[in-house]
Design an enzyme around this catalytic site. Sequence first.
Site, PDB file in Angstrom:
ATOM      1  N   HIS A  72      -8.671   5.421  13.681  1.00 40.62           N
ATOM      2  CA  HIS A  72      -9.963   4.913  13.235  1.00 40.62           C
ATOM      3  C   HIS A  72     -10.647   4.172  14.384  1.00 40.62           C
ATOM      4  CE1 HIS A  72     -10.026   4.946   8.553  1.00 40.62           C
ATOM      5  NE2 HIS A  72      -9.492   6.060   9.048  1.00 40.62           N
ATOM      6  N   TYR A 200     -15.125  -3.487   4.350  1.00 41.09           N
ATOM      7  CA  TYR A 200     -14.858  -4.873   3.929  1.00 41.09           C
ATOM      8  C   TYR A 200     -16.134  -5.396   3.284  1.00 41.09           C
ATOM      9  CZ  TYR A 200     -10.693  -5.023   6.986  1.00 41.09           C
ATOM     10  OH  TYR A 200      -9.463  -4.800   7.575  1.00 41.09           O
ATOM     11  N   PRO A 292      -4.149 -11.144   4.623  1.00 35.84           N
ATOM     12  CA  PRO A 292      -4.227  -9.762   5.111  1.00 35.84           C
ATOM     13  C   PRO A 292      -5.637  -9.322   5.546  1.00 35.84           C
ATOM     14  CG  PRO A 292      -3.812  -9.810   2.751  1.00 35.84           C
ATOM     15  CD  PRO A 292      -3.716 -11.208   3.230  1.00 35.84           C
ATOM     16  N   LYS A 296      -3.251  -8.223  10.168  1.00 36.19           N
ATOM     17  CA  LYS A 296      -2.418  -8.698  11.276  1.00 36.19           C
ATOM     18  C   LYS A 296      -0.931  -8.812  10.943  1.00 36.19           C
ATOM     19  CE  LYS A 296      -5.512  -8.872  14.134  1.00 36.19           C
ATOM     20  NZ  LYS A 296      -5.362  -7.557  14.707  1.00 36.19           N
TER      21      LYS A 296
END
Length: 389
Positions: A72, A200, A292, A296
């Site tokens: 991605h 997001y 999350p 990471k």
Amino acid sequence: MRTQVAIIGAGPAGLLLGQLLGKAGIDNIIVEQRSPDYVLGRIRAGILECGTVQALERAGAAARLHDEGLPHEGIELSWHGRRHRIDLHALTGRKVTVYGQTEVTRDLMAAREALGARTIYEADGVSLHGFDGERPLVRYRKDGSTHEIACDYIAGCDGFHGVSRQSVPPASMRQFERVYPFGWLGVLSDTPPLADELVYASHERGFALCSMRSRTRSRYYVQVPSSERVEDWSDERFWNELRSRLDPQAAASLQTGPALEKSIAPLRSFVCEPLRFGRLFLAGDAAHIVPPTGAKGLNLAAGDVASLSDALTARYRDNDPAALDTYSETRLRRIWKAERFSWWMTSLLHRFADADGFSSRIQQAELEELVGSEAACRALAENYVGQPL
Ligand code: FAS
Ligand code: PHB
């Protein structure tokens, strides 16, 4: 039994460490409290940084990742009905790979079996002894007997609730923690992802994340209060809530289906300092937890064990303890960098019930800054893609 390194925990950190040590000719035994199927049944991370891919290549466990993983080059942020793409590759020259933690764990289990290394599953009552001296010992119960493993070093890779960190006298460590008043309700479904890249979403009803495991399997999350119970969330309620938090384009593209897995993950930031206690070394979630939002957790764990493996290899091969002596300081710099970014991404995108008008306007201004400033986008991108090993 005797080994050079006893590893507590057969999650991604323990398995990757075991593989890297095994490849370096360092004998190790992994002791895991659960069964292999239980470990594989936990649905967790989905994004691998290039450093994690490199570590899996070194471990000889990256073949399927290269075949099935999805590279991605960007992520999208969605708020106020609009979408803004962060071009990770253009801004950093690096990409991330979509490949589920479950598959990473499966590949590492297969690689360990091929190496013929010892893993003791369903070990009860694991306890650590003597790591403040020269002769550490791991004890556990299995099949009605108590067993002992004498070793040179112990690697605590047993996660946040594991026994390793809890075996250290509290006065020997400092713990830093921020518990968030919300969690992530996650659903796995065999439905096509609603977009080519991760979305997001920041919305007044709360955060949402549209992720994936493949082009036919999606992973979605919605922010829920910490008090929520997963049994109160039917599939229909989840899909309606997710749709309500998405921009019109994303909402129109959402394909729903039965939840293959549904769970609520609490969100916290946590760091234990130091990471070394004599001959015990902590790595992965045993040492630190990140929310999350920044993708990471798994990647930090991989960085820890790659560093610890190199340090143990230098110790055994060259009788050079220097890297072991600097492991904690070196990793804590990377850990706190990831903690900051994960906290920042969480603060940027989540709804805080006690937020006043000022905090809400600052949040909006942070998001607008990303639209107007390439420097702001580059800072986010550099942290999201992470550093090579
Ligand atoms: P793990 O917790 O994965 O593994 C520790 C192992 O030790 C487990 O198998 C456990 O059974 C074993 N163990 C525990 N106590 C023991 C004992 N006393 N004796 C022997 N064995 C013991 N990260 C992301 O990047 N993205 C995400 O979306 C994401 N979602 C998450 C959701 C949840 C619910 C959780 C808990 C974490 C999530 N994470 C996510 C973070 C996660 O991926 C971790 O960073 C990753 O699992 C870290 O791996 P380990 O350090 O190996 O710890
Ligand atoms: C996931 O696919 O599970 C995932 C992806 C990105 C995140 C968190 C979780 O930031």
